[in-house]
Motif scaffolding. Structure first.
Motif, PDB file in Angstrom:
ATOM      1  N   MET A 227       0.854  -1.198   0.000  1.00 52.82           N
ATOM      2  CA  MET A 227       0.000   0.000   0.000  1.00 52.82           C
ATOM      3  C   MET A 227       0.884   1.240   0.000  1.00 52.82           C
ATOM      4  N   PRO A 228       0.497   2.289  -0.730  1.00 56.52           N
ATOM      5  CA  PRO A 228       1.256   3.531  -0.621  1.00 56.52           C
ATOM      6  C   PRO A 228       1.205   4.016   0.831  1.00 56.52           C
ATOM      7  N   GLY A 229       2.361   4.328   1.385  1.00 53.76           N
ATOM      8  CA  GLY A 229       2.452   4.612   2.808  1.00 53.76           C
ATOM      9  C   GLY A 229       1.468   5.648   3.316  1.00 53.76           C
ATOM     10  N   TYR A 230       1.367   6.774   2.629  1.00 51.19           N
ATOM     11  CA  TYR A 230       0.527   7.832   3.173  1.00 51.19           C
ATOM     12  C   TYR A 230      -0.953   7.447   3.141  1.00 51.19           C
ATOM     13  N   VAL A 231      -1.353   6.609   2.156  1.00 49.99           N
ATOM     14  CA  VAL A 231      -2.750   6.133   2.136  1.00 49.99           C
ATOM     15  C   VAL A 231      -3.016   5.308   3.378  1.00 49.99           C
TER      16      VAL A 231
END
Lengths: 280, 294
Positions: free
Chosen positions: B114-118
Protein backbone atom coordinates in the motif's frame (compact mmCIF):
# COMPACT_ATOMS: atom_id res chain seq x y z
CA UNK A 1 5.87 -43.27 15.09
CA UNK A 2 2.18 -42.64 15.31
CA UNK A 3 2.68 -40.46 18.33
CA UNK A 4 5.21 -38.39 16.44
CA UNK A 5 2.82 -37.89 13.55
CA UNK A 6 0.16 -36.74 15.94
CA UNK A 7 2.54 -34.24 17.52
CA UNK A 8 3.55 -33.00 14.12
CA UNK A 9 -0.09 -32.35 13.20
CA UNK A 10 -0.71 -30.41 16.40
CA UNK A 11 2.45 -28.36 15.83
CA UNK A 12 1.46 -27.52 12.28
CA UNK A 13 -2.08 -26.60 13.30
CA UNK A 14 -0.79 -24.19 15.93
CA UNK A 15 1.51 -22.68 13.32
CA UNK A 16 -1.34 -22.26 10.85
CA UNK A 17 -3.57 -20.66 13.46
CA UNK A 18 -0.71 -18.30 14.26
CA UNK A 19 -0.19 -17.32 10.63
CA UNK A 20 -3.87 -16.92 9.92
CA UNK A 21 -4.20 -14.51 12.84
CA UNK A 22 -1.08 -12.59 11.81
CA UNK A 23 -2.39 -12.26 8.25
CA UNK A 24 -5.72 -11.13 9.61
CA UNK A 25 -4.00 -8.45 11.68
CA UNK A 26 -2.04 -7.32 8.64
CA UNK A 27 -5.11 -7.15 6.45
CA UNK A 28 -7.78 -5.84 8.79
CA UNK A 29 -7.24 -2.11 8.13
CA UNK A 30 -7.50 -2.77 4.41
CA UNK A 31 -10.46 -5.14 4.69
CA UNK A 32 -12.30 -2.74 6.94
CA UNK A 33 -11.68 0.15 4.56
CA UNK A 34 -12.94 -1.95 1.71
CA UNK A 35 -16.04 -3.01 3.58
CA UNK A 36 -16.89 0.58 4.52
CA UNK A 37 -16.30 1.75 0.96
CA UNK A 38 -18.85 -0.66 -0.54
CA UNK A 39 -21.49 -0.41 2.15
CA UNK A 40 -24.70 1.24 1.02
CA UNK A 41 -25.84 2.37 4.41
CA UNK A 42 -23.79 4.42 6.79
CA UNK A 43 -24.09 1.58 9.24
CA UNK A 44 -20.46 1.90 10.25
CA UNK A 45 -21.60 4.22 13.00
CA UNK A 46 -23.75 1.83 14.98
CA UNK A 47 -20.88 -0.19 16.33
CA UNK A 48 -21.80 -3.36 14.48
CA UNK A 49 -18.56 -4.18 12.88
CA UNK A 50 -18.96 -6.72 10.13
CA UNK A 51 -16.53 -7.32 7.32
CA UNK A 52 -19.42 -7.98 4.96
CA UNK A 53 -21.74 -4.99 4.79
CA UNK A 54 -25.45 -5.69 4.92
CA UNK A 55 -26.08 -3.86 1.68
CA UNK A 56 -23.52 -3.50 -1.08
CA UNK A 57 -23.34 -0.47 -3.32
CA UNK A 58 -20.81 1.34 -5.43
CA UNK A 59 -22.31 4.75 -4.73
CA UNK A 60 -19.25 5.91 -2.83
CA UNK A 61 -16.98 5.07 -5.73
CA UNK A 62 -19.26 6.85 -8.11
CA UNK A 63 -19.25 9.93 -5.92
CA UNK A 64 -15.47 9.97 -5.66
CA UNK A 65 -14.96 9.48 -9.36
CA UNK A 66 -17.44 12.02 -10.62
CA UNK A 67 -17.98 14.65 -7.92
CA UNK A 68 -14.30 15.42 -7.64
CA UNK A 69 -11.55 16.28 -10.09
CA UNK A 70 -10.47 12.69 -9.55
CA UNK A 71 -9.80 12.01 -13.22
CA UNK A 72 -7.56 15.03 -13.63
CA UNK A 73 -5.71 14.11 -10.43
CA UNK A 74 -5.20 10.65 -11.85
CA UNK A 75 -3.90 12.07 -15.13
CA UNK A 76 -1.55 14.38 -13.25
CA UNK A 77 -0.24 11.52 -11.12
CA UNK A 78 0.32 9.37 -14.19
CA UNK A 79 2.09 12.16 -16.09
CA UNK A 80 4.35 13.02 -13.18
CA UNK A 81 5.15 9.38 -12.44
CA UNK A 82 5.97 8.46 -16.02
CA UNK A 83 8.16 11.49 -16.65
CA UNK A 84 9.95 11.15 -13.33
CA UNK A 85 10.65 7.46 -13.87
CA UNK A 86 11.96 8.08 -17.39
CA UNK A 87 14.10 11.02 -16.38
CA UNK A 88 15.47 9.18 -13.34
CA UNK A 89 16.50 6.25 -15.51
CA UNK A 90 18.02 8.49 -18.19
CA UNK A 91 20.11 10.16 -15.51
CA UNK A 92 20.98 7.27 -13.25
CA UNK A 93 21.67 4.44 -15.72
CA UNK A 94 24.68 6.05 -17.46
CA UNK A 95 25.93 7.36 -14.14
CA UNK A 96 25.61 3.95 -12.46
CA UNK A 97 27.32 2.36 -15.45
CA UNK A 98 30.22 4.79 -15.23
CA UNK A 99 30.64 4.12 -11.51
CA UNK A 100 30.41 0.38 -12.01
CA UNK A 101 32.67 -0.06 -15.04
CA UNK A 102 35.13 2.82 -15.06
CA UNK A 103 37.80 3.68 -12.55
CA UNK A 104 38.39 7.41 -12.41
CA UNK A 105 39.60 10.09 -10.05
CA UNK A 106 37.06 11.02 -7.44
CA UNK A 107 34.94 7.90 -8.02
CA UNK A 108 34.96 6.65 -4.46
CA UNK A 109 34.70 10.16 -3.10
CA UNK A 110 31.61 10.93 -5.16
CA UNK A 111 29.98 7.59 -4.35
CA UNK A 112 30.34 8.13 -0.64
CA UNK A 113 29.37 11.76 -0.85
CA UNK A 114 26.14 10.66 -2.53
CA UNK A 115 25.49 8.29 0.34
CA UNK A 116 26.20 11.05 2.83
CA UNK A 117 23.88 13.47 1.03
CA UNK A 118 21.10 10.98 1.57
CA UNK A 119 21.42 11.69 5.28
CA UNK A 120 19.84 15.10 4.82
CA UNK A 121 16.08 14.73 5.23
CA UNK A 122 14.56 15.85 1.94
CA UNK A 123 11.60 17.44 3.65
CA UNK A 124 13.82 20.05 5.30
CA UNK A 125 15.00 21.34 1.91
CA UNK A 126 11.54 22.67 1.27
CA UNK A 127 12.12 26.40 1.59
CA UNK A 128 15.43 26.24 -0.27
CA UNK A 129 13.85 24.31 -3.12
CA UNK A 130 11.05 26.84 -3.18
CA UNK A 131 13.59 29.56 -3.83
CA UNK A 132 15.43 27.56 -6.49
CA UNK A 133 12.19 26.84 -8.34
CA UNK A 134 11.18 30.48 -8.14
CA UNK A 135 14.55 31.46 -9.57
CA UNK A 136 14.07 29.03 -12.46
CA UNK A 137 10.46 30.11 -12.96
CA UNK A 138 9.24 26.57 -12.31
CA UNK A 139 6.87 27.22 -9.43
CA UNK A 140 3.37 25.85 -9.84
CA UNK A 141 4.46 23.69 -12.75
CA UNK A 142 4.85 19.98 -13.41
CA UNK A 143 8.39 20.40 -14.76
CA UNK A 144 9.40 21.79 -11.39
CA UNK A 145 7.92 18.81 -9.57
CA UNK A 146 9.51 16.32 -11.97
CA UNK A 147 12.84 18.03 -11.37
CA UNK A 148 12.49 17.78 -7.58
CA UNK A 149 11.39 14.16 -7.67
CA UNK A 150 14.16 13.17 -10.04
CA UNK A 151 16.77 14.93 -7.94
CA UNK A 152 15.46 13.24 -4.80
CA UNK A 153 15.38 9.74 -6.26
CA UNK A 154 18.44 9.77 -8.51
CA UNK A 155 20.89 8.99 -5.67
CA UNK A 156 18.90 5.90 -4.77
CA UNK A 157 18.78 4.95 -8.46
CA UNK A 158 22.53 5.29 -8.92
CA UNK A 159 23.39 3.21 -5.87
CA UNK A 160 20.79 0.55 -6.51
CA UNK A 161 21.64 0.12 -10.20
CA UNK A 162 25.38 0.30 -9.65
CA UNK A 163 25.11 -2.47 -7.08
CA UNK A 164 23.33 -4.65 -9.58
CA UNK A 165 25.65 -3.76 -12.48
CA UNK A 166 28.57 -4.83 -10.29
CA UNK A 167 27.17 -8.34 -10.13
CA UNK A 168 27.12 -8.68 -13.94
CA UNK A 169 30.37 -10.36 -15.03
CA UNK A 170 32.65 -8.23 -17.20
CA UNK A 171 33.28 -11.14 -19.56
CA UNK A 172 29.78 -10.83 -21.00
CA UNK A 173 30.60 -7.32 -22.14
CA UNK A 174 34.06 -8.12 -23.43
CA UNK A 175 32.63 -10.30 -26.18
CA UNK A 176 30.31 -7.54 -27.37
CA UNK A 177 33.14 -5.01 -27.10
CA UNK A 178 35.33 -7.08 -29.41
CA UNK A 179 32.51 -6.96 -31.92
CA UNK A 180 32.85 -3.21 -31.79
CA UNK A 181 29.80 -2.29 -29.73
CA UNK A 182 29.77 1.20 -28.25
CA UNK A 183 29.00 1.82 -24.60
CA UNK A 184 25.53 2.96 -25.57
CA UNK A 185 24.81 -0.30 -27.41
CA UNK A 186 26.35 -2.26 -24.55
CA UNK A 187 24.09 -0.65 -21.98
CA UNK A 188 20.95 -1.01 -24.09
CA UNK A 189 21.50 -4.49 -25.45
CA UNK A 190 23.54 -6.27 -22.78
CA UNK A 191 23.41 -4.53 -19.43
CA UNK A 192 19.79 -3.41 -19.28
CA UNK A 193 18.29 -6.81 -20.12
CA UNK A 194 20.56 -8.51 -17.60
CA UNK A 195 19.83 -5.91 -14.94
CA UNK A 196 16.10 -6.10 -15.50
CA UNK A 197 15.11 -6.93 -11.90
CA UNK A 198 17.04 -3.96 -10.60
CA UNK A 199 15.81 -1.59 -13.32
CA UNK A 200 12.22 -2.65 -12.67
CA UNK A 201 12.49 -2.30 -8.92
CA UNK A 202 14.22 1.07 -9.21
CA UNK A 203 11.51 2.35 -11.54
CA UNK A 204 8.71 1.03 -9.39
CA UNK A 205 10.13 2.56 -6.23
CA UNK A 206 10.48 5.91 -7.99
CA UNK A 207 6.93 5.56 -9.23
CA UNK A 208 5.59 4.70 -5.79
CA UNK A 209 7.45 7.68 -4.36
CA UNK A 210 5.89 10.07 -6.87
CA UNK A 211 2.49 8.44 -6.43
CA UNK A 212 2.66 8.96 -2.65
CA UNK A 213 4.27 12.38 -2.47
CA UNK A 214 1.94 15.11 -1.26
CA UNK A 215 3.92 17.73 0.65
CA UNK A 216 5.70 19.26 -2.35
CA UNK A 217 2.53 19.30 -4.42
CA UNK A 218 0.46 20.87 -1.66
CA UNK A 219 3.16 23.48 -1.04
CA UNK A 220 4.20 24.35 -4.59
CA UNK A 221 1.02 23.95 -6.61
CA UNK A 222 -1.75 26.42 -5.93
CA UNK A 223 -4.83 25.14 -7.70
CA UNK A 224 -6.47 21.88 -6.68
CA UNK A 225 -7.11 21.11 -10.35
CA UNK A 226 -3.38 20.59 -10.76
CA UNK A 227 -3.08 18.31 -7.74
CA UNK A 228 -1.97 14.71 -7.92
CA UNK A 229 -3.94 11.86 -6.38
CA UNK A 230 -1.81 11.97 -3.26
CA UNK A 231 -2.28 15.70 -2.83
CA UNK A 232 -5.95 15.39 -3.65
CA UNK A 233 -6.49 12.70 -1.07
CA UNK A 234 -4.54 14.76 1.43
CA UNK A 235 -6.65 17.82 0.79
CA UNK A 236 -9.82 15.75 1.02
CA UNK A 237 -9.01 14.25 4.39
CA UNK A 238 -7.97 17.63 5.70
CA UNK A 239 -11.36 19.12 4.83
CA UNK A 240 -14.77 17.78 3.96
CA UNK A 241 -14.07 14.07 4.02
CA UNK A 242 -13.14 14.13 7.67
CA UNK A 243 -16.84 13.72 8.28
CA UNK A 244 -17.29 11.27 5.47
CA UNK A 245 -15.31 8.15 6.12
CA UNK A 246 -17.11 5.97 3.50
CA UNK A 247 -16.22 8.42 0.72
CA UNK A 248 -12.70 8.75 1.97
CA UNK A 249 -12.26 5.00 2.18
CA UNK A 250 -13.26 4.48 -1.43
CA UNK A 251 -11.01 7.34 -2.55
CA UNK A 252 -8.03 5.90 -0.73
CA UNK A 253 -8.56 2.43 -2.16
CA UNK A 254 -8.80 3.88 -5.66
CA UNK A 255 -5.45 5.56 -5.08
CA UNK A 256 -3.89 2.43 -3.63
CA UNK A 257 -5.08 -0.13 -6.17
CA UNK A 258 -2.69 0.75 -9.04
CA UNK A 259 0.27 0.57 -6.67
CA UNK A 260 -0.96 -2.71 -5.21
CA UNK A 261 -1.25 -4.23 -8.67
CA UNK A 262 2.19 -3.08 -9.81
CA UNK A 263 3.72 -4.20 -6.55
CA UNK A 264 2.39 -7.71 -6.78
CA UNK A 265 3.26 -8.02 -10.46
CA UNK A 266 6.91 -7.29 -9.73
CA UNK A 267 6.89 -8.91 -6.32
CA UNK A 268 9.26 -11.72 -7.24
CA UNK A 269 11.89 -9.16 -8.29
CA UNK A 270 11.39 -7.05 -5.22
CA UNK A 271 13.97 -8.50 -2.87
CA UNK A 272 16.58 -9.51 -5.45
CA UNK A 273 16.29 -6.18 -7.25
CA UNK A 274 16.75 -4.23 -4.06
CA UNK A 275 19.38 -6.24 -2.31
CA UNK A 276 21.68 -7.59 -5.02
CA UNK A 277 23.95 -4.62 -4.61
CA UNK A 278 24.20 -4.64 -0.87
CA UNK A 279 23.84 -8.27 0.07
CA UNK A 280 26.74 -10.38 -0.85
CA UNK B 1 36.45 12.18 -26.77
CA UNK B 2 39.35 11.47 -24.47
CA UNK B 3 38.94 8.15 -22.72
CA UNK B 4 39.52 9.71 -19.33
CA UNK B 5 36.61 12.09 -19.74
CA UNK B 6 34.06 9.40 -20.58
CA UNK B 7 32.92 8.43 -17.06
CA UNK B 8 32.58 12.10 -16.09
CA UNK B 9 30.54 12.68 -19.19
CA UNK B 10 28.22 9.77 -18.33
CA UNK B 11 27.65 10.84 -14.78
CA UNK B 12 27.44 14.59 -15.42
CA UNK B 13 23.64 14.92 -15.94
CA UNK B 14 22.80 12.94 -12.80
CA UNK B 15 25.36 14.79 -10.73
CA UNK B 16 24.10 18.15 -11.96
CA UNK B 17 20.53 17.35 -10.93
CA UNK B 18 21.77 16.19 -7.54
CA UNK B 19 23.79 19.38 -7.22
CA UNK B 20 20.72 21.47 -7.94
CA UNK B 21 18.09 19.61 -5.91
CA UNK B 22 20.12 18.09 -3.08
CA UNK B 23 23.40 19.93 -2.60
CA UNK B 24 22.26 23.50 -3.16
CA UNK B 25 19.40 23.25 -0.65
CA UNK B 26 21.81 21.90 1.94
CA UNK B 27 24.25 24.75 1.34
CA UNK B 28 21.39 27.23 1.34
CA UNK B 29 20.09 25.77 4.61
CA UNK B 30 23.58 26.08 6.06
CA UNK B 31 23.66 29.73 5.03
CA UNK B 32 20.17 30.53 6.34
CA UNK B 33 20.97 28.77 9.61
CA UNK B 34 23.42 31.58 10.33
CA UNK B 35 20.92 34.36 9.68
CA UNK B 36 17.89 35.62 11.54
CA UNK B 37 15.47 34.97 8.69
CA UNK B 38 11.95 34.76 10.09
CA UNK B 39 8.55 36.26 9.57
CA UNK B 40 9.73 39.73 10.67
CA UNK B 41 12.95 39.59 8.67
CA UNK B 42 11.76 38.01 5.48
CA UNK B 43 13.99 39.96 3.10
CA UNK B 44 16.15 42.08 5.37
CA UNK B 45 17.59 39.17 7.32
CA UNK B 46 21.12 39.54 8.53
CA UNK B 47 24.02 37.36 9.55
CA UNK B 48 23.89 36.32 13.19
CA UNK B 49 26.65 33.72 13.33
CA UNK B 50 25.98 30.66 15.41
CA UNK B 51 23.21 32.22 17.47
CA UNK B 52 20.51 29.83 16.18
CA UNK B 53 22.64 26.81 16.99
CA UNK B 54 23.20 28.16 20.46
CA UNK B 55 19.48 28.65 20.91
CA UNK B 56 18.72 25.08 19.87
CA UNK B 57 21.48 23.44 21.86
CA UNK B 58 21.65 25.51 25.03
CA UNK B 59 18.18 26.86 25.69
CA UNK B 60 16.53 24.35 27.98
CA UNK B 61 12.96 24.92 26.84
CA UNK B 62 13.67 25.19 23.12
CA UNK B 63 12.13 21.77 22.63
CA UNK B 64 15.14 20.62 20.66
CA UNK B 65 16.62 18.14 23.11
CA UNK B 66 13.32 16.59 24.09
CA UNK B 67 12.42 16.05 20.42
CA UNK B 68 15.82 14.58 19.73
CA UNK B 69 15.52 12.29 22.73
CA UNK B 70 12.05 11.27 21.59
CA UNK B 71 13.36 10.55 18.08
CA UNK B 72 16.12 8.34 19.45
CA UNK B 73 13.61 6.53 21.65
CA UNK B 74 11.27 6.16 18.67
CA UNK B 75 14.06 4.76 16.48
CA UNK B 76 15.42 2.34 19.07
CA UNK B 77 11.98 1.08 20.11
CA UNK B 78 10.88 0.58 16.53
CA UNK B 79 14.03 -1.12 15.32
CA UNK B 80 14.18 -3.53 18.25
CA UNK B 81 10.50 -4.41 17.96
CA UNK B 82 10.82 -4.83 14.20
CA UNK B 83 13.86 -7.08 14.43
CA UNK B 84 12.42 -9.29 17.15
CA UNK B 85 8.96 -9.69 15.63
CA UNK B 86 10.18 -10.03 12.05
CA UNK B 87 12.81 -12.57 13.07
CA UNK B 88 10.24 -14.58 14.97
CA UNK B 89 7.80 -14.59 12.05
CA UNK B 90 10.48 -15.33 9.46
CA UNK B 91 11.83 -18.27 11.46
CA UNK B 92 8.32 -19.68 11.77
CA UNK B 93 7.76 -19.16 8.04
CA UNK B 94 10.80 -21.33 7.45
CA UNK B 95 9.67 -24.22 9.64
CA UNK B 96 10.20 -27.38 7.61
CA UNK B 97 7.04 -28.71 6.02
CA UNK B 98 4.91 -25.59 6.47
CA UNK B 99 2.27 -25.51 3.77
CA UNK B 100 0.83 -22.33 2.19
CA UNK B 101 4.02 -20.43 2.96
CA UNK B 102 3.73 -18.52 -0.30
CA UNK B 103 0.17 -17.49 0.45
CA UNK B 104 1.04 -16.25 3.93
CA UNK B 105 3.99 -14.31 2.56
CA UNK B 106 1.84 -12.67 -0.11
CA UNK B 107 -0.83 -11.68 2.40
CA UNK B 108 1.76 -10.34 4.82
CA UNK B 109 3.17 -8.13 2.08
CA UNK B 110 0.00 -6.09 1.67
CA UNK B 111 0.88 -3.38 4.20
CA UNK B 112 4.18 -2.88 2.36
CA UNK B 113 2.46 -2.71 -1.01
CA UNK B 114 0.00 0.00 0.00
CA UNK B 115 1.26 3.53 -0.62
CA UNK B 116 2.45 4.61 2.81
CA UNK B 117 0.53 7.83 3.17
CA UNK B 118 -2.75 6.13 2.14
CA UNK B 119 -2.25 3.58 4.88
CA UNK B 120 -1.48 6.29 7.40
CA UNK B 121 -4.64 8.22 6.54
CA UNK B 122 -6.67 5.02 6.54
CA UNK B 123 -5.38 4.18 10.01
CA UNK B 124 -6.10 7.70 11.17
CA UNK B 125 -9.68 7.60 9.92
CA UNK B 126 -10.52 3.93 10.19
CA UNK B 127 -8.65 2.63 13.20
CA UNK B 128 -7.78 5.47 15.54
CA UNK B 129 -10.67 7.86 14.93
CA UNK B 130 -12.48 8.52 18.20
CA UNK B 131 -16.02 8.14 16.82
CA UNK B 132 -15.96 5.60 14.05
CA UNK B 133 -12.48 4.13 14.33
CA UNK B 134 -12.43 0.37 14.61
CA UNK B 135 -10.70 0.31 17.99
CA UNK B 136 -13.29 2.49 19.69
CA UNK B 137 -16.12 0.59 18.03
CA UNK B 138 -14.81 -2.57 19.59
CA UNK B 139 -14.40 -0.90 22.95
CA UNK B 140 -17.97 0.38 22.75
CA UNK B 141 -19.22 -3.05 21.88
CA UNK B 142 -17.64 -4.42 25.00
CA UNK B 143 -19.13 -1.53 26.97
CA UNK B 144 -15.77 -0.08 27.83
CA UNK B 145 -14.83 3.58 27.77
CA UNK B 146 -13.51 4.78 24.48
CA UNK B 147 -9.98 6.08 24.21
CA UNK B 148 -8.58 9.12 22.40
CA UNK B 149 -5.85 7.25 20.60
CA UNK B 150 -4.02 10.28 19.29
CA UNK B 151 -4.43 12.99 21.85
CA UNK B 152 -2.32 12.20 24.88
CA UNK B 153 1.43 11.89 24.49
CA UNK B 154 2.05 8.34 25.61
CA UNK B 155 -0.93 6.73 23.89
CA UNK B 156 -0.29 8.69 20.69
CA UNK B 157 3.35 7.63 20.73
CA UNK B 158 2.30 3.99 21.08
CA UNK B 159 -0.33 4.36 18.35
CA UNK B 160 2.30 5.78 16.00
CA UNK B 161 4.68 2.95 16.89
CA UNK B 162 2.04 0.30 16.19
CA UNK B 163 1.30 1.89 12.83
CA UNK B 164 4.99 2.09 11.98
CA UNK B 165 5.38 -1.58 12.84
CA UNK B 166 2.43 -2.45 10.64
CA UNK B 167 4.00 -0.49 7.79
CA UNK B 168 7.59 -1.64 8.21
CA UNK B 169 7.36 -5.25 9.36
CA UNK B 170 6.62 -6.79 5.94
CA UNK B 171 9.87 -5.47 4.49
CA UNK B 172 11.85 -6.66 7.48
CA UNK B 173 10.19 -10.09 7.35
CA UNK B 174 11.10 -10.44 3.66
CA UNK B 175 14.69 -9.36 4.28
CA UNK B 176 15.15 -11.79 7.16
CA UNK B 177 13.34 -14.53 5.26
CA UNK B 178 15.71 -13.99 2.32
CA UNK B 179 18.64 -14.07 4.69
CA UNK B 180 17.46 -17.30 6.31
CA UNK B 181 17.15 -18.95 2.94
CA UNK B 182 20.68 -17.97 2.01
CA UNK B 183 22.03 -20.02 4.93
CA UNK B 184 23.37 -23.36 3.81
CA UNK B 185 21.06 -26.10 5.09
CA UNK B 186 23.97 -28.49 5.66
CA UNK B 187 25.05 -26.48 8.72
CA UNK B 188 21.79 -27.38 10.39
CA UNK B 189 22.06 -31.01 9.42
CA UNK B 190 25.48 -31.42 10.94
CA UNK B 191 24.36 -29.48 14.02
CA UNK B 192 21.41 -31.84 14.39
CA UNK B 193 23.71 -34.83 14.15
CA UNK B 194 25.81 -33.34 16.92
CA UNK B 195 22.67 -33.05 18.99
CA UNK B 196 22.18 -29.28 19.00
CA UNK B 197 18.69 -28.13 19.96
CA UNK B 198 16.59 -25.43 18.33
CA UNK B 199 17.94 -22.56 20.42
CA UNK B 200 21.49 -23.75 20.22
CA UNK B 201 21.22 -23.74 16.43
CA UNK B 202 19.65 -20.31 16.51
CA UNK B 203 22.47 -18.97 18.59
CA UNK B 204 25.41 -20.60 16.84
CA UNK B 205 24.27 -20.78 13.22
CA UNK B 206 21.29 -18.60 12.38
CA UNK B 207 22.10 -15.35 14.12
CA UNK B 208 25.83 -15.12 13.28
CA UNK B 209 25.22 -16.01 9.63
CA UNK B 210 22.20 -13.77 9.31
CA UNK B 211 23.86 -10.68 10.73
CA UNK B 212 26.11 -9.65 7.85
CA UNK B 213 23.37 -10.42 5.33
CA UNK B 214 20.71 -8.23 6.88
CA UNK B 215 23.00 -5.49 8.27
CA UNK B 216 22.73 -3.10 5.27
CA UNK B 217 18.95 -3.31 5.27
CA UNK B 218 18.77 -2.80 9.02
CA UNK B 219 20.98 0.28 8.77
CA UNK B 220 18.78 1.59 5.99
CA UNK B 221 15.73 1.02 8.19
CA UNK B 222 17.38 2.88 11.06
CA UNK B 223 17.70 5.88 8.75
CA UNK B 224 14.14 5.73 7.47
CA UNK B 225 12.80 5.30 10.99
CA UNK B 226 14.81 8.22 12.31
CA UNK B 227 13.63 10.30 9.37
CA UNK B 228 10.03 9.10 9.59
CA UNK B 229 7.91 12.17 9.12
CA UNK B 230 4.56 11.17 7.65
CA UNK B 231 3.29 9.00 10.49
CA UNK B 232 3.75 11.53 13.25
CA UNK B 233 2.87 14.51 11.11
CA UNK B 234 -0.27 13.07 9.55
CA UNK B 235 -1.56 11.40 12.68
CA UNK B 236 -1.00 14.16 15.20
CA UNK B 237 0.49 17.38 13.83
CA UNK B 238 -1.38 18.19 10.67
CA UNK B 239 -1.86 21.86 10.12
CA UNK B 240 -5.31 22.77 11.35
CA UNK B 241 -6.10 19.39 12.88
CA UNK B 242 -3.61 18.90 15.64
CA UNK B 243 -4.75 16.28 18.09
CA UNK B 244 -3.14 17.82 21.11
CA UNK B 245 -0.44 15.23 21.59
CA UNK B 246 3.02 16.74 21.69
CA UNK B 247 5.12 13.96 20.24
CA UNK B 248 7.30 15.97 17.91
CA UNK B 249 10.26 14.10 16.58
CA UNK B 250 13.22 16.19 15.59
CA UNK B 251 12.00 16.22 12.01
CA UNK B 252 8.44 17.38 12.60
CA UNK B 253 9.90 19.87 15.08
CA UNK B 254 12.19 21.40 12.45
CA UNK B 255 9.39 21.34 9.89
CA UNK B 256 7.00 23.11 12.21
CA UNK B 257 9.54 25.80 13.05
CA UNK B 258 9.83 26.53 9.34
CA UNK B 259 6.33 26.15 7.97
CA UNK B 260 4.13 27.08 10.91
CA UNK B 261 6.04 29.59 12.97
CA UNK B 262 8.13 30.71 9.98
CA UNK B 263 11.31 30.77 12.00
CA UNK B 264 13.53 29.82 9.08
CA UNK B 265 16.89 30.66 10.58
CA UNK B 266 16.26 28.55 13.64
CA UNK B 267 14.68 25.71 11.67
CA UNK B 268 17.67 25.63 9.32
CA UNK B 269 20.04 25.37 12.25
CA UNK B 270 18.06 22.41 13.58
CA UNK B 271 18.12 20.84 10.09
CA UNK B 272 21.89 21.13 9.92
CA UNK B 273 22.23 19.56 13.37
CA UNK B 274 20.03 16.65 12.24
CA UNK B 275 22.20 16.33 9.15
CA UNK B 276 25.36 16.18 11.26
CA UNK B 277 23.86 13.54 13.56
CA UNK B 278 22.85 11.36 10.61
CA UNK B 279 26.22 11.91 8.94
CA UNK B 280 28.02 10.71 12.05
CA UNK B 281 25.77 7.69 12.13
CA UNK B 282 26.49 6.90 8.47
CA UNK B 283 30.22 7.25 9.05
CA UNK B 284 30.00 4.74 11.88
CA UNK B 285 27.94 2.31 9.87
CA UNK B 286 29.61 2.77 6.50
CA UNK B 287 31.88 -0.20 6.94
CA UNK B 288 28.79 -2.36 6.67
CA UNK B 289 27.72 -0.72 3.46
CA UNK B 290 31.18 -0.94 1.96
CA UNK B 291 31.13 -1.92 -1.66
CA UNK B 292 33.06 -5.00 -2.55
CA UNK B 293 36.35 -4.04 -4.18
CA UNK B 294 36.90 -5.54 -7.57
Amino acid sequence: MRRKNYRQIVRMSILHIFFISICFLALIPILYTFSVSISAKNDFLNADFTLIPSEVSLANYKAVLFDNPFISWLTNSLLLSVFTVLLSLVFSVPCAYAFSRYRFRGRKGILYTLLMLNAFPAILSMSAIYRILRLLGLLNSFSGLVLIYTGTMVIFGIWNLKGYFDTIPLEIEEAAKIDGASDFQLVCKVIMPLAKPSVIVTSVLVLIYVWSEYIYVVTFVNSTEKYTLAAGLYSLQATEYTRNWPLFSSASLLVAIPVLIIFFVIQRHMVSGLTAGSIK
Amino acid sequence: MKKKAIPYFYSMPALLVILLIVVMPILYTLYISMTNMNIYHWFDFEFVGLQNYGKALFTIDSGFWISLLRTVLWTVANIIAQLVIAFFIAVLLNVKGLKWKGLYKTLLMFPWAMPGYVSILVWKMGIYNTEYGLLNQWLKKMNWDTVNWLSSDLIAFCSCTILNLWLALPFMIMVIDGGLQSIDKSYYESATIEGAGFFKKLQTITIPLLRPVIAPMVIMTVFTTFKQFDIIYLLTQQNGSKTGADIHTILTYAYEKASVTNNYGYSSAVSIIIFIILLLFSLISIKDLKEEGR
